[in-house]
Design a protein around this motif. Sequence first.
Motif, mmCIF file in Angstrom:
data_model
loop_
_atom_site.group_PDB
_atom_site.id
_atom_site.type_symbol
_atom_site.label_atom_id
_atom_site.label_comp_id
_atom_site.label_asym_id
_atom_site.label_seq_id
_atom_site.Cartn_x
_atom_site.Cartn_y
_atom_site.Cartn_z
ATOM 1 N N SER A 67 46.392 50.830 51.619
ATOM 2 C CA SER A 67 45.433 49.982 50.901
ATOM 3 C C SER A 67 44.385 50.832 50.190
ATOM 4 N N ASP A 77 46.003 44.047 43.349
ATOM 5 C CA ASP A 77 46.844 43.034 43.996
ATOM 6 C C ASP A 77 47.590 43.626 45.191
ATOM 7 N N MET A 80 45.199 44.338 48.019
ATOM 8 C CA MET A 80 44.836 43.108 48.726
ATOM 9 C C MET A 80 45.950 42.662 49.656
ATOM 10 N N ARG A 84 45.563 41.969 53.584
ATOM 11 C CA ARG A 84 45.948 40.699 54.207
ATOM 12 C C ARG A 84 46.821 40.949 55.441
ATOM 13 N N MET A 100 38.261 42.997 52.047
ATOM 14 C CA MET A 100 38.964 42.029 51.210
ATOM 15 C C MET A 100 38.009 41.401 50.196
ATOM 16 N N VAL A 103 37.435 43.831 47.316
ATOM 17 C CA VAL A 103 38.572 43.871 46.392
ATOM 18 C C VAL A 103 38.617 42.590 45.559
ATOM 19 N N ALA A 104 38.384 41.451 46.204
ATOM 20 C CA ALA A 104 38.377 40.178 45.480
ATOM 21 C C ALA A 104 37.295 40.167 44.394
ATOM 22 N N GLN A 107 38.605 41.841 41.497
ATOM 23 C CA GLN A 107 39.599 40.985 40.856
ATOM 24 C C GLN A 107 38.964 39.788 40.164
ATOM 25 N N THR A 112 38.441 33.331 46.643
ATOM 26 C CA THR A 112 38.921 34.099 47.786
ATOM 27 C C THR A 112 37.789 34.894 48.408
#
Length: 292
Positions: A67, A77, A80, A84, A100, A103-104, A107, A112
């Motif tokens: 990751s 993507d 992520m 997950r 997370m 990263v979201a 994005q 999320t």
Amino acid sequence: MGFFSTLFGGRQLSPEEEKQEQEAKKFDLLKYDGVKAMKMGQADYAVRCFTEALKVHDDLEVHDYLSQVLLRQGNLDAAMNELRTLGDAEPENAQIQIRMAQVAYMQEDYATMETVCQQATTLEPENAEPYFLHAQAMKGQQNPVGAIAMLTKAISLKEDYAEAYLLRGQTLLVMGDAASAETDADWLLEHVGDHEDVLLLKARVETAKGQAQEAIRVYDKVIEVNPFQIDAFRERGRLRLNLGDKAGAEQDMQTVLELDPQQLANVSGEYSAEGIEQRVKQAYSAVNPLGL
């Protein structure tokens, strides 16, 4: 041979055991090479090593490494997806939820981001960071009131949370509350000092208050800190133009053009000495004093 192996404490491995031993060695080698490549900045090779290692053995530490490397590559993507996997394996680990959320944010997936922030604050209610990230998600979803509430909560948990003061001040200013934004800007100036973003917030507060000369003075300091701060030149130029300083406004716009020639792409005609005053006025008419 088997008799002597048994006699001296050894034991012949079965074909299945030999296979497992070879796979274990292969996994360790791939993992080691991947970590080494990651530390050396060889991201592509690291991804290959970690991906092959996971085919041999599903290992959470390798998912974690993978990751990180994918994130460095900008493959959000895929990064992520690895997070997950980690989150499913360790649902009580708030740090995974925080990663997370980060990263979201990159994005621009604010829905999320909000979900995982809620999970993180449930797991670690005294941790200020997920509240700050939640505020970023709310700001991204055009919910400034909710963002202010989350930032205030973050600051209550961590009194020196400079990033939270900055984001709250910026959000308050957009909401039209220049007085409260100034309080945050002044706290930052006292505790952080002449940081570029802090000075820019202060300059915009002074602009919102109608204190053009003071705003220009602060913009001067922004440019001293960062001579390439294009927003400072653009916003200072508009103030200069409004105060009748055409030469100063033109000089600032010329600097803007040098830093980013696309800045006047929406202005008709080429930038030249002929008609420069009209073009500068046209350019500055689209400048939001809050930098938006």
